[in-house]
Design a protein around this motif. Structure first.
Motif, PDB file in Angstrom:
ATOM      1  N   MET A  98       0.897  -0.959  -0.011  1.00 40.05           N
ATOM      2  CA  MET A  98       0.207   0.217  -0.223  1.00 40.05           C
ATOM      3  C   MET A  98       0.969   0.844   0.087  1.00 40.05           C
ATOM      4  SD  MET A  98      -2.871   0.918   2.691  1.00 40.05           S
ATOM      5  CE  MET A  98      -1.670   1.103   3.596  1.00 40.05           C
ATOM      6  N   ILE A  99       1.561   1.004   0.802  1.00 35.37           N
ATOM      7  CA  ILE A  99       2.887   2.001   0.838  1.00 35.37           C
ATOM      8  C   ILE A  99       3.982   2.877  -0.426  1.00 35.37           C
ATOM      9  CG2 ILE A  99       4.235   3.275   1.763  1.00 35.37           C
ATOM     10  CD1 ILE A  99       2.297   3.772   3.685  1.00 35.37           C
ATOM     11  N   ALA A 100       3.768   1.295  -0.954  1.00 35.05           N
ATOM     12  CA  ALA A 100       5.102   1.976  -2.663  1.00 35.05           C
ATOM     13  C   ALA A 100       3.757   1.701  -3.107  1.00 35.05           C
ATOM     14  CB  ALA A 100       5.186   0.067  -2.774  1.00 35.05           C
ATOM     15  N   GLY A 101       2.331   1.934  -3.548  1.00 35.44           N
ATOM     16  CA  GLY A 101       1.172   2.356  -4.165  1.00 35.44           C
ATOM     17  C   GLY A 101       1.420   3.938  -4.166  1.00 35.44           C
ATOM     18  N   MET A 102       1.222   4.116  -2.833  1.00 34.32           N
ATOM     19  CA  MET A 102       1.329   5.523  -2.768  1.00 34.32           C
ATOM     20  C   MET A 102       2.501   6.161  -2.907  1.00 34.32           C
ATOM     21  SD  MET A 102      -0.392   6.031   1.034  1.00 34.32           S
ATOM     22  CE  MET A 102      -1.911   5.577   1.623  1.00 34.32           C
ATOM     23  N   LEU A 103       3.576   5.816  -2.783  1.00 33.32           N
ATOM     24  CA  LEU A 103       4.861   6.860  -3.426  1.00 33.32           C
ATOM     25  C   LEU A 103       4.421   6.794  -4.372  1.00 33.32           C
ATOM     26  CD1 LEU A 103       7.313   4.694  -0.879  1.00 33.32           C
ATOM     27  CD2 LEU A 103       6.093   7.170  -0.829  1.00 33.32           C
ATOM     28  N   VAL A 104       4.720   5.148  -5.353  1.00 32.89           N
ATOM     29  CA  VAL A 104       4.586   5.426  -7.210  1.00 32.89           C
ATOM     30  C   VAL A 104       2.886   6.202  -7.353  1.00 32.89           C
ATOM     31  CG1 VAL A 104       3.698   3.916  -9.639  1.00 32.89           C
ATOM     32  CG2 VAL A 104       4.978   3.160  -7.334  1.00 32.89           C
ATOM     33  N   PHE A 105       1.667   6.427  -6.928  1.00 28.66           N
ATOM     34  CA  PHE A 105       1.291   7.564  -7.040  1.00 28.66           C
ATOM     35  C   PHE A 105       1.628   8.673  -6.955  1.00 28.66           C
ATOM     36  CE2 PHE A 105      -1.943  10.979  -6.316  1.00 28.66           C
ATOM     37  CZ  PHE A 105      -2.571  10.613  -7.369  1.00 28.66           C
ATOM     38  N   GLU A 106       2.307   9.298  -6.161  1.00 28.99           N
ATOM     39  CA  GLU A 106       3.279  10.431  -6.073  1.00 28.99           C
ATOM     40  C   GLU A 106       4.183  10.913  -7.040  1.00 28.99           C
ATOM     41  OE1 GLU A 106       2.896  13.309  -3.665  1.00 28.99           O
ATOM     42  OE2 GLU A 106       0.911  12.857  -3.467  1.00 28.99           O
ATOM     43  N   LEU A 107       4.807  10.270  -7.269  1.00 26.02           N
ATOM     44  CA  LEU A 107       5.877   9.550  -8.404  1.00 26.02           C
ATOM     45  C   LEU A 107       5.071  10.262  -9.744  1.00 26.02           C
ATOM     46  CD1 LEU A 107       8.928  10.359  -9.361  1.00 26.02           C
ATOM     47  CD2 LEU A 107       8.465   7.381 -10.201  1.00 26.02           C
ATOM     48  N   LEU A 108       3.761   9.677  -9.555  1.00 30.81           N
ATOM     49  CA  LEU A 108       3.526  10.257 -11.401  1.00 30.81           C
ATOM     50  C   LEU A 108       2.671  11.397 -11.490  1.00 30.81           C
ATOM     51  CD1 LEU A 108       1.911   6.490 -11.877  1.00 30.81           C
ATOM     52  CD2 LEU A 108       3.965   7.465 -12.910  1.00 30.81           C
ATOM     53  N   GLU A 109       1.998  11.665 -10.277  1.00 28.43           N
ATOM     54  CA  GLU A 109       1.136  12.812  -9.912  1.00 28.43           C
ATOM     55  C   GLU A 109       2.484  14.520 -10.347  1.00 28.43           C
ATOM     56  OE1 GLU A 109      -1.690  14.356  -9.381  1.00 28.43           O
ATOM     57  OE2 GLU A 109      -2.119  12.804 -10.495  1.00 28.43           O
ATOM     58  N   ARG A 110       3.985  14.038  -9.950  1.00 33.56           N
ATOM     59  CA  ARG A 110       5.083  15.453  -9.358  1.00 33.56           C
ATOM     60  C   ARG A 110       5.138  14.700 -11.392  1.00 33.56           C
ATOM     61  NH1 ARG A 110       8.135  14.481  -4.220  1.00 33.56           N
ATOM     62  NH2 ARG A 110       6.295  15.021  -2.690  1.00 33.56           N
ATOM     63  N   ILE A 111       5.336  13.632 -12.061  1.00 32.36           N
ATOM     64  CA  ILE A 111       6.174  14.055 -13.443  1.00 32.36           C
ATOM     65  C   ILE A 111       5.637  14.290 -14.463  1.00 32.36           C
ATOM     66  CG2 ILE A 111       5.972  12.316 -14.706  1.00 32.36           C
ATOM     67  CD1 ILE A 111       7.501  10.205 -13.511  1.00 32.36           C
ATOM     68  N   SER A 112       3.780  14.136 -14.154  1.00 35.14           N
ATOM     69  CA  SER A 112       2.661  14.685 -14.444  1.00 35.14           C
ATOM     70  C   SER A 112       2.021  16.105 -14.759  1.00 35.14           C
ATOM     71  CB  SER A 112       1.124  13.829 -14.330  1.00 35.14           C
ATOM     72  OG  SER A 112       0.258  14.994 -14.809  1.00 35.14           O
ATOM     73  N   VAL A 113       2.454  16.751 -13.465  1.00 35.07           N
ATOM     74  CA  VAL A 113       2.829  18.386 -13.114  1.00 35.07           C
ATOM     75  C   VAL A 113       3.243  18.908 -13.670  1.00 35.07           C
ATOM     76  CG1 VAL A 113       2.401  19.553 -11.176  1.00 35.07           C
ATOM     77  CG2 VAL A 113       0.858  17.501 -10.466  1.00 35.07           C
ATOM     78  N   ASN A 114       4.720  18.130 -13.393  1.00 35.50           N
ATOM     79  CA  ASN A 114       6.033  19.070 -14.055  1.00 35.50           C
ATOM     80  C   ASN A 114       5.630  18.796 -16.021  1.00 35.50           C
ATOM     81  OD1 ASN A 114       7.139  19.727 -11.611  1.00 35.50           O
ATOM     82  ND2 ASN A 114       8.607  17.184 -11.215  1.00 35.50           N
ATOM     83  N   ARG A 115       5.423  18.108 -16.285  1.00 36.58           N
ATOM     84  CA  ARG A 115       5.053  18.423 -17.516  1.00 36.58           C
ATOM     85  C   ARG A 115       3.654  19.290 -18.188  1.00 36.58           C
ATOM     86  NH1 ARG A 115       3.976  12.082 -19.513  1.00 36.58           N
ATOM     87  NH2 ARG A 115       6.149  11.114 -18.887  1.00 36.58           N
ATOM     88  N   LYS A 116       3.250  19.025 -17.404  1.00 39.11           N
ATOM     89  CA  LYS A 116       2.036  20.455 -18.008  1.00 39.11           C
ATOM     90  C   LYS A 116       1.967  21.650 -17.448  1.00 39.11           C
ATOM     91  CE  LYS A 116      -2.312  17.786 -15.947  1.00 39.11           C
ATOM     92  NZ  LYS A 116      -3.281  17.629 -15.599  1.00 39.11           N
ATOM     93  N   ARG A 117       3.744  21.931 -16.097  1.00 36.46           N
ATOM     94  CA  ARG A 117       4.092  23.210 -16.502  1.00 36.46           C
ATOM     95  C   ARG A 117       4.950  23.594 -17.264  1.00 36.46           C
ATOM     96  NH1 ARG A 117       5.613  22.679 -10.358  1.00 36.46           N
ATOM     97  NH2 ARG A 117       3.636  22.791  -8.987  1.00 36.46           N
ATOM     98  N   LYS A 118       6.196  22.791 -17.611  1.00 39.18           N
ATOM     99  CA  LYS A 118       6.898  23.178 -18.938  1.00 39.18           C
ATOM    100  C   LYS A 118       6.335  23.178 -20.517  1.00 39.18           C
ATOM    101  CE  LYS A 118      10.714  19.776 -17.036  1.00 39.18           C
ATOM    102  NZ  LYS A 118      11.282  18.710 -17.225  1.00 39.18           N
ATOM    103  N   PRO A 119       6.593  24.490 -20.893  1.00 36.42           N
ATOM    104  CA  PRO A 119       6.467  25.494 -23.089  1.00 36.42           C
ATOM    105  C   PRO A 119       6.927  23.747 -23.233  1.00 36.42           C
ATOM    106  CG  PRO A 119       8.536  26.531 -21.511  1.00 36.42           C
ATOM    107  CD  PRO A 119       7.470  25.511 -20.547  1.00 36.42           C
ATOM    108  N   HIS A 120       6.225  24.114 -24.232  1.00 35.47           N
ATOM    109  CA  HIS A 120       6.441  22.525 -25.455  1.00 35.47           C
ATOM    110  C   HIS A 120       7.363  23.726 -26.476  1.00 35.47           C
ATOM    111  CE1 HIS A 120       3.500  19.929 -23.699  1.00 35.47           C
ATOM    112  NE2 HIS A 120       2.516  20.124 -24.195  1.00 35.47           N
ATOM    113  N   ALA A 121       8.529  22.781 -26.532  1.00 38.27           N
ATOM    114  CA  ALA A 121       9.300  23.938 -27.870  1.00 38.27           C
ATOM    115  C   ALA A 121       8.438  23.522 -29.059  1.00 38.27           C
ATOM    116  CB  ALA A 121      10.671  22.763 -27.631  1.00 38.27           C
ATOM    117  N   ILE A 122       8.942  25.082 -30.189  1.00 35.02           N
ATOM    118  CA  ILE A 122       8.202  24.213 -31.478  1.00 35.02           C
ATOM    119  C   ILE A 122       9.157  23.818 -32.203  1.00 35.02           C
ATOM    120  CG2 ILE A 122       7.349  25.589 -32.737  1.00 35.02           C
ATOM    121  CD1 ILE A 122       5.550  27.179 -30.578  1.00 35.02           C
TER     122      ILE A 122
END
Length: 147
Positions: free
Chosen positions: A123-147
């Motif tokens: 359960m703790i491992a699943g929570m940590l994986v979720f947090e990691l995926l959430e942070r990756i998702s948030v960071n992707r949304k913050r970075k501007p896309h290169a043209i």
């Protein structure tokens, strides 16, 4: 006082899980086994929880603070989205495979044994994986896309 009341609430909740059978994975799996030897007794536990919740939430919606003075934070999401459905499915699969959900797993962990410990670690491992995926998702949304 808040710490003492938190301890009392946790003990009452844990005792309720034990008395109701929710901390016993074989009882939970018996409830989930609709095609086999179904045990409907946990339906009464869940029905009681729904009854208490349906009586308490109208009051909680009107209050800004709990009886101990803490801020009340109720969910604000109203839409059924992909994250909610996938989270519910993940929870249900885990509950059906192991017979534990987080609260009863903690109670069973305190009672000892390898199975609740294994579930708790997973359960703790699943929570940590979720947090990691959430942070990756948030960071992707913050970075501007290169043209």
């Amino acid at each position: 006082m808040k710490l003492l009341m938190s301890l009392v609430a946790g003990l009452v909740f844990g005792l309720g899980l034990i008395v109701s059978g929710m901390a016993n994975p074989s009882k939970v799996l018996g409830f989930l086994d609709l095609a086999g030897n179904w045990d409907p007794s946990l339906a009464f536990v869940m029905g009681g929880a729904l009854l208490v919740g349906s009586l308490a939430f109208p009051f909680a919606n009107k209050w800004q603070r709990s009886l101990l003075g803490e801020a009340i934070h109720l969910p604000t999401a109203t839409k059924i989205d992909r994250r909610l459905v996938l989270g519910g499915l993940t929870f249900g699969v885990g509950w059906g495979l192991a017979g534990y959900c987080p609260g009863p797993a903690l109670v069973s962990l305190a009672q000892g044994g390898a199975k609740p410990l294994l579930f708790f670690v997973a359960m703790i491992a699943g929570m940590l994986v979720f947090e990691l995926l959430e942070r990756i998702s948030v960071n992707r949304k913050r970075k501007p896309h290169a043209i």
